[in-house]
Structures are given as structure tokens and as C-alpha cells.
Design a protein around this motif. Structure first.
Motif, PDB file in Angstrom:
ATOM      1  N   PRO A  57      30.760  34.396   9.155  1.00  0.00           N
ATOM      2  CA  PRO A  57      29.677  33.691   8.452  1.00  0.00           C
ATOM      3  C   PRO A  57      29.453  32.304   9.061  1.00  0.00           C
ATOM      4  CG  PRO A  57      31.215  34.673   6.892  1.00  0.00           C
ATOM      5  CD  PRO A  57      31.841  34.795   8.248  1.00  0.00           C
ATOM      6  N   SER A  58      28.315  31.713   8.790  1.00  0.00           N
ATOM      7  CA  SER A  58      28.033  30.369   9.291  1.00  0.00           C
ATOM      8  C   SER A  58      28.962  29.365   8.618  1.00  0.00           C
ATOM      9  CB  SER A  58      26.584  29.982   9.007  1.00  0.00           C
ATOM     10  OG  SER A  58      26.386  29.829   7.609  1.00  0.00           O
ATOM     11  N   LEU A  59      29.140  28.206   9.237  1.00  0.00           N
ATOM     12  CA  LEU A  59      29.981  27.161   8.633  1.00  0.00           C
ATOM     13  C   LEU A  59      29.433  26.746   7.277  1.00  0.00           C
ATOM     14  CD1 LEU A  59      30.991  24.793  11.583  1.00  0.00           C
ATOM     15  CD2 LEU A  59      32.472  26.299  10.239  1.00  0.00           C
ATOM     16  N   LYS A  60      28.111  26.728   7.144  1.00  0.00           N
ATOM     17  CA  LYS A  60      27.508  26.384   5.852  1.00  0.00           C
ATOM     18  C   LYS A  60      27.947  27.363   4.775  1.00  0.00           C
ATOM     19  CE  LYS A  60      23.097  25.752   3.466  1.00  0.00           C
ATOM     20  NZ  LYS A  60      21.624  25.860   3.555  1.00  0.00           N
ATOM     21  N   GLU A  61      27.927  28.661   5.092  1.00  0.00           N
ATOM     22  CA  GLU A  61      28.364  29.680   4.128  1.00  0.00           C
ATOM     23  C   GLU A  61      29.848  29.529   3.803  1.00  0.00           C
ATOM     24  OE1 GLU A  61      26.230  33.824   4.668  1.00  0.00           O
ATOM     25  OE2 GLU A  61      26.657  32.963   6.642  1.00  0.00           O
TER      26      GLU A  61
END
Length: 242
Positions: free
Chosen positions: A105-109
Motif C-alpha cells: 500500500p502507499s505510505l499514506k494508506e
């Protein structure tokens, strides 16, 4: 999927590796003791030399309090980065277990996942701030207690700061295992795995609830509260019915 034994080795490898980072709290403990002793000595010295007023004693304490709160904010950031690393390593370990290559997943997620409230009404940052407030109040009452001399205050301060270190260790361990569970479950769902097997670390410290769940299989969308208590050491492994 690879063998259950190897899956356990892979996930426990993540947990044990992350536990090594917790040596940080030992350094924190001695730093806080040193800082506390400094301000106790400072307050004691000034009281004898220039007869500190109650207001001046509060100012000495306030300097210590400011350092305690500043350190607490640093600890929150440290834990957040620790959990981010735990999430990434667990995702990678789960991919090995199910022999897949699903993108991370993205770092934001990831940051959103680890900062969610998952039990009660506080996330890990709120809990760290809450624990610091408890310790701050105890040290406030101790450091400004006129009935105790500096040696007695320092002995009691050792216990209070020791309690603080334990609170942080318990928080980190509990959040670490929860983060491992979240990363594993999300990775399994992405790979259409519908069941998990609860693996309990069986020894003299095993609680009754976790002991009863050992080896049980649950649909991935109805897993019991995980972890079920602070310092839990259970694992969730992917499981195929057929």
C-alpha cells in the motif's frame, strides 16, 4: 502456501527484529532518571541557598515538565516510524507466506492504518500522551512534596519513571502486534484468502482466552478482537480450507 512452521518463523522474525528497537526505552529510562535527579538537586540546592518560594519551586518543576512533554512528542514520532516499518516488513513476510507479489500500500494508506483508533477511544499517540500525563501528575506531586528529602524523592522517582518505561514498552508491543495483524489481514484480503488461523504463543504467560483460541480457524471478516489484551503475542496465519 509454504508450511505453517515456516510462516510462523517468518512472522516471528519480524516481531523479534522490531523488539530489538525497544532497547531505546532502556536509554530513555536512564535519561529520565538523570534529568529528574538534576532538577531535584537543583530545587534542593536553590531551596537551601536562596529559600525558594512555592512559585519558584513551580518554575523549577516546569522546566522538567517541559522536557518530559517534549520527549513524549518525540516518542510518539518514534513509535509511528517503528509501526510503519513493522507494517512494511509484515506485508513482505506475508507475501512470502502466501507466495505472492501484491504491491505494498502507499505510505499514506500505511500511516492511516497505523494511526486509526482500534480499541477504546484513543490511538497510540493519544495513549502515549495520556500515559505521560499520568506520570507528569505523579512527578509533580512528588517533586513538590515538602515532607520528603531529596534522597527519598529520588527513590520514589525511580519507581515512577520505571512505571513510565513499562507503559511505553507495553504500548509499543501491543501496537506492534496489532500492526502486524492489520498488515497481514489486508495483504491476505488482497490475495483472496478468506480464512486465518489463530496461533497462540503457549507458555506460562499465556492467558486463558488466547490459549483457547490456539489453532482455531476464523473467517477473515469475523476475527475476534486482535490483539485481545496488552502484550499479546499471538499470530494470524493465512489458512485455506481445501
Amino acid at each position: 502456501m509454504i508450511s505453517q512452521k515456516q510462516q510462523m518463523v517468518n512472522l516471528w522474525g519480524v516481531y523479534n527484529q522490531q523488539e530489538q528497537h525497544n532497547k531505546y526505552w532502556i536509554l530513555l529510562y536512564f535519561y529520565l532518571l538523570k534529568t529528574c535527579k538534576y532538577y531535584l538537586s537543583l530545587g534542593n540546592y536553590k531551596s537551601r541557598e536562596i529559600k525558594l518560594t512555592a512559585h519558584e519551586e513551580q518554575k523549577v518543576y516546569q522546566k522538567f515538565r517541559n522536557e518530559l512533554i517534549a520527549d513524549s512528542i518525540k516518542i510518539q514520532k518514534y513509535i509511528e516510524e517503528h509501526l510503519k516499518d513493522t507494517y512494511i516488513k509484515t506485508w513482505e513476510s506475508t507475501l512470502k507466506n502466501i507466495e505472492s507479489n501484491t504491491p505494498l500500500p502507499s505510505l499514506k494508506e500505511i500511516y492511516e492504518d497505523i494511526n486509526k483508533v482500534w480499541v477504546g477511544d484513543k490511538n497510540f499517540k493519544d495513549r502515549q500522551a495520556h500515559n505521560t500525563k499520568i506520570i507528569e501528575n505523579k512527578l509533580h506531586d512528588l517533586l513538590l512534596d515538602e515532607s520528603l528529602d531529596i534522597e527519598e524523592k529520588f527513590l520514589q522517582a525511580q519507581k515512577i519513571i520505571g512505571d513510565y518505561r513499562y507503559m511505553i514498552e507495553r504500548l509499543v508491543r501491543t501496537e506492534t502486534i496489532h500492526t502486524m495483524g492489520q498488515a497481514s489481514i489486508k495483504c491476505m484480503i488482497k490475495n483472496n484468502i478468506g480464512y486465518v488461523q489463530w496461533i497462540t504463543c503457549m507458555d506460562e504467560r499465556t492467558c486463558i482466552i488466547c490459549g483457547a483460541r490456539d489453532m482455531r480457524v476464523y473467517p477473515i471478516n469475523v476475527i475476534p478482537q486482535y490483539p485481545d489484551h496488552p502484550n499479546c503475542r499471538c499470530l494470524l496465519l493465512p489458512y485455506k480450507l481445501f
